[in-house]
Design an enzyme around this catalytic site. Structure first.
Site, PDB file in Angstrom:
ATOM      1  N   LYS A 107     -10.092   8.003   1.108  1.00  0.00           N
ATOM      2  CA  LYS A 107      -9.831   6.570   1.135  1.00  0.00           C
ATOM      3  C   LYS A 107     -11.282   6.553   0.793  1.00  0.00           C
ATOM      4  O   LYS A 107     -11.990   5.152   0.450  1.00  0.00           O
ATOM      5  CB  LYS A 107      -9.020   5.407   1.531  1.00  0.00           C
ATOM      6  CG  LYS A 107      -7.507   5.263   1.143  1.00  0.00           C
ATOM      7  CD  LYS A 107      -6.558   4.243   1.860  1.00  0.00           C
ATOM      8  CE  LYS A 107      -4.867   4.060   1.586  1.00  0.00           C
ATOM      9  NZ  LYS A 107      -4.448   4.747   1.538  1.00  0.00           N
TER      10      LYS A 107
ATOM     11  N   GLU B 169      -2.635   5.528  13.407  1.00  0.00           N
ATOM     12  CA  GLU B 169      -2.069   6.748  12.982  1.00  0.00           C
ATOM     13  C   GLU B 169      -2.770   7.586  13.114  1.00  0.00           C
ATOM     14  O   GLU B 169      -1.572   8.688  13.737  1.00  0.00           O
ATOM     15  CB  GLU B 169      -3.102   6.040  11.390  1.00  0.00           C
ATOM     16  CG  GLU B 169      -2.615   7.791  10.363  1.00  0.00           C
ATOM     17  CD  GLU B 169      -2.277   7.882   9.336  1.00  0.00           C
ATOM     18  OE1 GLU B 169      -3.507   7.008   9.030  1.00  0.00           O
ATOM     19  OE2 GLU B 169      -2.199   8.646   7.857  1.00  0.00           O
TER      20      GLU B 169
ATOM     21  N   PHE C 264       0.762  -2.750   4.096  1.00  0.00           N
ATOM     22  CA  PHE C 264       1.315  -4.258   5.491  1.00  0.00           C
ATOM     23  C   PHE C 264       2.909  -4.117   5.380  1.00  0.00           C
ATOM     24  O   PHE C 264       3.329  -4.428   4.477  1.00  0.00           O
ATOM     25  CB  PHE C 264       0.799  -5.120   4.621  1.00  0.00           C
ATOM     26  CG  PHE C 264      -0.666  -5.298   4.891  1.00  0.00           C
ATOM     27  CD1 PHE C 264      -1.308  -4.951   6.299  1.00  0.00           C
ATOM     28  CD2 PHE C 264      -1.404  -5.881   4.339  1.00  0.00           C
ATOM     29  CE1 PHE C 264      -1.962  -4.871   6.383  1.00  0.00           C
ATOM     30  CE2 PHE C 264      -2.926  -5.983   4.755  1.00  0.00           C
ATOM     31  CZ  PHE C 264      -3.210  -5.519   5.875  1.00  0.00           C
TER      32      PHE C 264
ATOM     33  N   HIS D  39      -9.956   2.266  -1.472  1.00  0.00           N
ATOM     34  CA  HIS D  39      -8.039   1.997  -1.080  1.00  0.00           C
ATOM     35  C   HIS D  39      -7.351   1.216  -2.732  1.00  0.00           C
ATOM     36  O   HIS D  39      -7.228  -0.486  -2.338  1.00  0.00           O
ATOM     37  CB  HIS D  39      -8.112   0.862   0.365  1.00  0.00           C
ATOM     38  CG  HIS D  39      -6.325   0.543   0.187  1.00  0.00           C
ATOM     39  ND1 HIS D  39      -5.087   0.946  -0.217  1.00  0.00           N
ATOM     40  CD2 HIS D  39      -5.857   0.185   1.395  1.00  0.00           C
ATOM     41  CE1 HIS D  39      -3.837   1.141   0.465  1.00  0.00           C
ATOM     42  NE2 HIS D  39      -4.717   0.386   1.351  1.00  0.00           N
TER      43      HIS D  39
ATOM     44  N   HIS E 212      -3.569   8.259   5.298  1.00  0.00           N
ATOM     45  CA  HIS E 212      -3.324   6.893   5.044  1.00  0.00           C
ATOM     46  C   HIS E 212      -4.793   6.014   5.395  1.00  0.00           C
ATOM     47  O   HIS E 212      -5.290   6.038   4.500  1.00  0.00           O
ATOM     48  CB  HIS E 212      -1.992   6.001   5.835  1.00  0.00           C
ATOM     49  CG  HIS E 212      -2.515   4.316   5.341  1.00  0.00           C
ATOM     50  ND1 HIS E 212      -1.992   3.459   3.673  1.00  0.00           N
ATOM     51  CD2 HIS E 212      -2.688   2.809   5.819  1.00  0.00           C
ATOM     52  CE1 HIS E 212      -2.144   3.000   3.445  1.00  0.00           C
ATOM     53  NE2 HIS E 212      -2.521   2.213   4.548  1.00  0.00           N
TER      54      HIS E 212
ATOM     55  N   CYS F 210       1.335  -0.611  -0.095  1.00  0.00           N
ATOM     56  CA  CYS F 210       0.357  -0.188   0.427  1.00  0.00           C
ATOM     57  C   CYS F 210       0.696   1.440  -0.032  1.00  0.00           C
ATOM     58  O   CYS F 210       0.411   2.364  -0.583  1.00  0.00           O
ATOM     59  CB  CYS F 210      -1.075   0.074   1.720  1.00  0.00           C
ATOM     60  SG  CYS F 210      -1.618  -2.083   1.196  1.00  0.00           S
TER      61      CYS F 210
END
Lengths: 401, 89
Positions: free
Chosen positions: A327, A306, A390, A332, A295, A163
């Site tokens: 997003k 976050e 990830f 995403h 994010h 990502c």
């Protein structure tokens, strides 16, 4: 050699618009691109919604012969790149073209082609695969096709960091131009993750929301997959000014780092450290940042860590900050996400306007950030755009006007 | 609502858990919490996958999220087994 770096062209394809202006109009309107996934049988999959670039029609951009070696993710990259290049109106000398860089990001590469090929082999017992299977599925297919179209011969490669792919790609292209290793760069990311096999794999990971994406909201139930591409044209600020190009924004800094913590659980300390690296690279203090494009995946874990990272880095000053999580609008898009978020951030700076985070229900005390829930005037200063992948691989870009 | 768990189901749940976590069977007791067994989120989804295969059930995300210990896990599995449609005669 250190040069300031301008963005002189942007392009995108997404669930909420197949050009940057259309994407921006949807962002401003809070138009969410999440809907029932189309294109194959979704029976037996626990989630049903995604953010597909439904209106993207390859035949409007490529003839049948051109499409033979191009997976959908490469088509998306090329179309976004053409838009960015048309806006930048670069006229390159032979020497510049020989050094011109292309750095793209993709998590999956040509998954659509790979899934179809292996289904024909394993399920349908077809004896042979199409000869273009490998050229279509390689993660650098978009970047390579762009070199053929443009004749650019400088540093060209593709980054795959889940990502964070697009942010890593843009950051590296930015450093190439900043340090004089290339005079122009085309950079961003593209992703086409809607295949039955990859949806089943996401289902097994239990992080996809059954309805929609609600970043930082109480009641959020996970991420929603998206597809698309975002591309930027970068060049030295002095070069852009000398040729009279419109400078849409500047990239001011980039930071990257690894959590070294857990394969899928994010770390607040790792995110905060990467934010600080990006600010240091930009030579800006936290109070110079007015907007954070988070994010903000809408998963239980990301949004809490976050938020903690933002509180840690911006401290008491975070009340002068607006956090937006786009997003919630474009989904995403994995390796393209950072690029779509860069386009949203750059257009925000240019238009001095922060776009809303949609689908929000109610505040979560564990996600205590100043979230922008409606279109607002740009508060002040520069912007950060976060990607935390990830595998614990983080990449943060800093943009300024 | 706690479901009464059959001894056979409980044993299969404990065995699946031990196999997935690479733990000695004796260490996995019904009263153990996931924390005590060092089960993190990633282990958790691996265990759910193994249980789905072991019992031929589908464990929804929402119910999986609420489970904190081995007994709750076994109760959830039993509930899903009870809800399974009987095979056609």
């Amino acid at each position: 050699m250190t040069r300031r770096v301008a963005v002189t062209g942007i392009g995108c394809v997404s669930a909420i618009g197949n050009t940057a202006p259309a994407f921006w109009a949807s962002c401003l309107a809070g138009q969410c691109g999440i809907a029932q996934i189309r294109g194959f049988d979704m029976t037996g999959i626990r989630f049903q919604n995604g953010a597909q670039a439904r209106d993207f029609d390859p035949s409007k951009h490529f003839d049948d012969k051109q499409l033979i070696p191009l997976d959908r993710f490469a088509q998306l990259a090329i179309v976004a790149a053409r838009e960015a290049l048309a806006q930048a109106q670069l006229e390159l000398t032979d020497e510049e073209r020989a050094r011109a860089a292309i750095v793209t990001g993709s998590c999956y590469g040509g998954k659509t082609s790979e899934d179809a090929a292996f289904a024909s082999l394993y399920r349908d017992s077809q004896p042979r695969l199409h000869p273009m299977t490998i050229p279509r599925l390689m993660a650098n297919a978009g970047a390579s096709a762009l070199t053929l179209e443009l004749g650019w011969q400088g540093p060209v490669w593709t980054v795959s960091t889940a990502c964070s792919s697009a942010n890593h790609a843009i950051g590296q292209a930015y450093w190439l131009v900043r340090h004089g290793l290339a005079d122009v760069a085309l950079t961003g990311g593209s992703e086409a993750p809607f295949t039955y096999g990859s949806l089943k794999a996401w289902e097994a990971l239990r992080v996809v929301s059954p309805d929609t994406c609600r970043p930082f909201s109480k009641g959020r139930a996970g991420m929603v997959l998206g597809e698309g591409a975002g591309m930027l044209v970068l060049e030295p600020l002095d070069r852009a000014r000398a040729r009279g190009a419109t400078v849409i924004a500047e990239i001011a800094g980039f930071g990257m780092g690894a959590d070294a913590h857990h394969l899928t659980q994010p770390s607040a300390a790792g995110a905060a450290r990467t934010l600080r690296l990006a600010l240091a690279d930009a030579n800006l203090p936290p109070q110079a940042i007015g907007v954070a494009n988070a994010h903000g995946t809408g998963t239980a874990a990301n949004d809490v860590t976050e938020s903690a990272a933002i509180r840690d880095v911006f401290g008491a000053n975070r009340n002068n900050l607006l956090v937006t999580a786009t997003k919630s609008l474009h989904g995403h898009a994995l390796g393209a996400s950072g690029a779509l978020e860069a386009v949203a951030t750059i257009l925000g700076l240019q238009n001095q306007c922060v776009v809303p985070t949609v689908n929000f229900q109610e505040p979560d005390p564990d996600c205590d950030v100043p979230l922008c829930l409606e279109q607002k005037p740009w508060p002040h200063g520069a912007a950060v755009s976060n990607s935390f992948a990830f595998g614990g691989l983080n990449a943060v870009l800093v943009f300024q006007r | 609502m706690s479901e009464s768990v059959s001894p056979e189901v409980l044993t299969r749940v404990l065995r699946t858990l031990a196999e997935t976590q690479k733990l000695p069977f004796e260490q996995v007791t019904p009263e153990a919490t996931f924390e005590q067994l060092n089960i993190d989120s990633l282990d958790g989804i691996n265990i759910l996958f193994a249980l789905e295969n072991e019992f031929d059930i589908n464990i929804p995300d929402e119910s999986a999220r609420l489970v904190r210990n081995v007994r709750q896990l076994a109760e959830g599995v039993q509930k899903l087994i009870n809800e399974k449609p009987a095979p056609a005669a």
